[in-house]
Design a protein around this motif. Structure first.
Motif, PDB file in Angstrom:
ATOM      1  N   VAL A 122       0.851  -1.201   0.000  1.00 31.84           N
ATOM      2  CA  VAL A 122       0.000   0.000   0.000  1.00 31.84           C
ATOM      3  C   VAL A 122       0.886   1.250   0.000  1.00 31.84           C
ATOM      4  CG1 VAL A 122      -1.689   1.359   1.319  1.00 31.84           C
ATOM      5  CG2 VAL A 122      -2.020  -1.105   1.031  1.00 31.84           C
ATOM      6  N   ASP A 123       1.938   1.264   0.828  1.00 33.47           N
ATOM      7  CA  ASP A 123       2.831   2.429   0.881  1.00 33.47           C
ATOM      8  C   ASP A 123       3.534   2.656  -0.450  1.00 33.47           C
ATOM      9  OD1 ASP A 123       2.128   2.856   3.511  1.00 33.47           O
ATOM     10  OD2 ASP A 123       3.901   1.884   4.346  1.00 33.47           O
ATOM     11  N   ALA A 124       4.024   1.565  -1.071  1.00 29.73           N
ATOM     12  CA  ALA A 124       4.716   1.704  -2.359  1.00 29.73           C
ATOM     13  C   ALA A 124       3.740   2.174  -3.443  1.00 29.73           C
ATOM     14  CB  ALA A 124       5.388   0.390  -2.751  1.00 29.73           C
ATOM     15  N   MET A 125       2.507   1.661  -3.418  1.00 33.31           N
ATOM     16  CA  MET A 125       1.506   2.092  -4.401  1.00 33.31           C
ATOM     17  C   MET A 125       1.105   3.548  -4.149  1.00 33.31           C
ATOM     18  SD  MET A 125      -0.090   1.355  -7.163  1.00 33.31           S
ATOM     19  CE  MET A 125      -0.217  -0.396  -7.461  1.00 33.31           C
ATOM     20  N   SER A 126       1.073   3.959  -2.887  1.00 33.83           N
ATOM     21  CA  SER A 126       0.798   5.365  -2.584  1.00 33.83           C
ATOM     22  C   SER A 126       1.880   6.252  -3.206  1.00 33.83           C
ATOM     23  CB  SER A 126       0.748   5.605  -1.074  1.00 33.83           C
ATOM     24  OG  SER A 126      -0.368   4.958  -0.507  1.00 33.83           O
ATOM     25  N   ALA A 127       3.137   5.783  -3.158  1.00 37.53           N
ATOM     26  CA  ALA A 127       4.241   6.536  -3.762  1.00 37.53           C
ATOM     27  C   ALA A 127       4.046   6.646  -5.279  1.00 37.53           C
ATOM     28  CB  ALA A 127       5.582   5.890  -3.418  1.00 37.53           C
ATOM     29  N   VAL A 128       3.524   5.576  -5.900  1.00 42.36           N
ATOM     30  CA  VAL A 128       3.199   5.606  -7.338  1.00 42.36           C
ATOM     31  C   VAL A 128       2.193   6.726  -7.610  1.00 42.36           C
ATOM     32  CG1 VAL A 128       1.926   4.380  -9.166  1.00 42.36           C
ATOM     33  CG2 VAL A 128       3.689   3.177  -7.851  1.00 42.36           C
ATOM     34  N   LEU A 129       1.139   6.777  -6.812  1.00 43.71           N
ATOM     35  CA  LEU A 129       0.085   7.776  -7.017  1.00 43.71           C
ATOM     36  C   LEU A 129       0.598   9.197  -6.759  1.00 43.71           C
ATOM     37  CD1 LEU A 129      -2.792   5.739  -5.392  1.00 43.71           C
ATOM     38  CD2 LEU A 129      -2.433   6.120  -7.825  1.00 43.71           C
ATOM     39  N   ILE A 130       1.531   9.340  -5.835  1.00 43.16           N
ATOM     40  CA  ILE A 130       2.138  10.655  -5.567  1.00 43.16           C
ATOM     41  C   ILE A 130       2.879  11.122  -6.827  1.00 43.16           C
ATOM     42  CG2 ILE A 130       4.008  11.798  -4.285  1.00 43.16           C
ATOM     43  CD1 ILE A 130       3.025  10.016  -1.831  1.00 43.16           C
ATOM     44  N   ILE A 131       3.660  10.226  -7.437  1.00 41.66           N
ATOM     45  CA  ILE A 131       4.391  10.587  -8.663  1.00 41.66           C
ATOM     46  C   ILE A 131       3.406  10.906  -9.787  1.00 41.66           C
ATOM     47  CG2 ILE A 131       5.906   9.738 -10.501  1.00 41.66           C
ATOM     48  CD1 ILE A 131       7.363   8.044  -8.403  1.00 41.66           C
ATOM     49  N   GLU A 132       2.408  10.046  -9.965  1.00 40.50           N
ATOM     50  CA  GLU A 132       1.464  10.260 -11.068  1.00 40.50           C
ATOM     51  C   GLU A 132       0.696  11.570 -10.909  1.00 40.50           C
ATOM     52  OE1 GLU A 132      -0.707   6.563 -11.478  1.00 40.50           O
ATOM     53  OE2 GLU A 132       0.994   5.614 -12.493  1.00 40.50           O
ATOM     54  N   SER A 133       0.303  11.897  -9.666  1.00 44.27           N
ATOM     55  CA  SER A 133      -0.420  13.165  -9.491  1.00 44.27           C
ATOM     56  C   SER A 133       0.528  14.344  -9.690  1.00 44.27           C
ATOM     57  CB  SER A 133      -1.166  13.227  -8.159  1.00 44.27           C
ATOM     58  OG  SER A 133      -0.284  13.153  -7.082  1.00 44.27           O
ATOM     59  N   TYR A 134       1.800  14.160  -9.346  1.00 42.48           N
ATOM     60  CA  TYR A 134       2.792  15.205  -9.607  1.00 42.48           C
ATOM     61  C   TYR A 134       2.876  15.459 -11.122  1.00 42.48           C
ATOM     62  CZ  TYR A 134       7.244  17.585 -10.182  1.00 42.48           C
ATOM     63  OH  TYR A 134       8.208  18.476 -10.556  1.00 42.48           O
ATOM     64  N   PHE A 135       2.982  14.379 -11.906  1.00 40.73           N
ATOM     65  CA  PHE A 135       3.054  14.523 -13.369  1.00 40.73           C
ATOM     66  C   PHE A 135       1.787  15.191 -13.914  1.00 40.73           C
ATOM     67  CE2 PHE A 135       6.074  10.646 -13.703  1.00 40.73           C
ATOM     68  CZ  PHE A 135       7.196  11.464 -13.609  1.00 40.73           C
ATOM     69  N   GLU A 136       0.634  14.787 -13.411  1.00 41.21           N
ATOM     70  CA  GLU A 136      -0.635  15.366 -13.897  1.00 41.21           C
ATOM     71  C   GLU A 136      -0.667  16.872 -13.650  1.00 41.21           C
ATOM     72  OE1 GLU A 136      -3.802  13.164 -11.998  1.00 41.21           O
ATOM     73  OE2 GLU A 136      -3.139  11.317 -12.994  1.00 41.21           O
ATOM     74  N   ASN A 137      -0.122  17.286 -12.519  1.00 38.84           N
ATOM     75  CA  ASN A 137      -0.148  18.711 -12.191  1.00 38.84           C
ATOM     76  C   ASN A 137       0.891  19.514 -12.958  1.00 38.84           C
ATOM     77  OD1 ASN A 137      -2.303  18.502 -10.471  1.00 38.84           O
ATOM     78  ND2 ASN A 137      -1.024  18.047  -8.699  1.00 38.84           N
ATOM     79  N   LEU A 138       1.834  18.843 -13.611  1.00 34.47           N
ATOM     80  CA  LEU A 138       2.843  19.549 -14.410  1.00 34.47           C
ATOM     81  C   LEU A 138       2.236  20.077 -15.707  1.00 34.47           C
ATOM     82  CD1 LEU A 138       6.097  17.386 -14.323  1.00 34.47           C
ATOM     83  CD2 LEU A 138       5.692  19.583 -13.238  1.00 34.47           C
ATOM     84  N   TYR A 139       1.249  19.349 -16.248  1.00 38.04           N
ATOM     85  CA  TYR A 139       0.769  19.689 -17.598  1.00 38.04           C
ATOM     86  C   TYR A 139      -0.637  20.265 -17.581  1.00 38.04           C
ATOM     87  CZ  TYR A 139       4.757  16.737 -18.394  1.00 38.04           C
ATOM     88  OH  TYR A 139       6.027  16.219 -18.359  1.00 38.04           O
TER      89      TYR A 139
END
Length: 139
Positions: A122-139
């Motif tokens: 769950v923690d590692a998958m949460s880290a995945v979602l943190i990165i993905e939301s970071y990318f989404e907010n870049l564009y």
């Protein structure tokens, strides 16, 4: 724009989830979770991951209250991010992570049912979602 490699951290006092992502695809994969003692990881473990993946950027999830205000854990996560920057000289960013744990559980459940829901995953998958939301907010 060239692709950047991002190492993402879901900071916690007992466990820190870690994922790796690429800006080119805008996606990330879970790596692992490392243990922490009162929020302090074994820095050598993080050093080895940084050596292995050579990220251009580290993104640390910021645990905020649902209304967006900060809490004690917000400060601790910021301090953790600053320590990574200070120790390893890597650029850091923080990302609002208010809904990532619930999202991570839902995504893992879709992939593997209840068996997939170990704390570390769950923690590692949460880290995945943190990165993905970071990318989404870049564009």
């Amino acid at each position: 724009m060239s692709s950047i490699t991002v190492l993402g951290f879901d900071y916690g006092t007992k466990s820190i989830g870690i994922a790796i992502g690429q800006s080119l695809t805008g996606s990330a994969n879970p790596l692992l979770s490392i243990k922490a003692v009162d929020g302090i990881p074994k820095w050598e473990e993080i050093g080895l991951l940084i050596e292995e993946w050579k990220p251009d950027l580290v993104v640390v999830g910021l645990p905020l209250n649902m209304d967006g205000s900060e809490q004690e854990m917000t400060q601790r996560a910021k301090k953790f991010a600053n320590r990574i920057n200070g120790r390893f000289g890597i650029k850091i960013a923080t990302q609002d992570e208010r809904l990532t744990t619930a999202d991570a559980k839902a995504r893992l459940f879709e992939m593997g049912g209840y068996k997939a829901l170990t704390k570390g995953q769950v923690d590692a998958m949460s880290a995945v979602l943190i990165i993905e939301s970071y990318f989404e907010n870049l564009y």
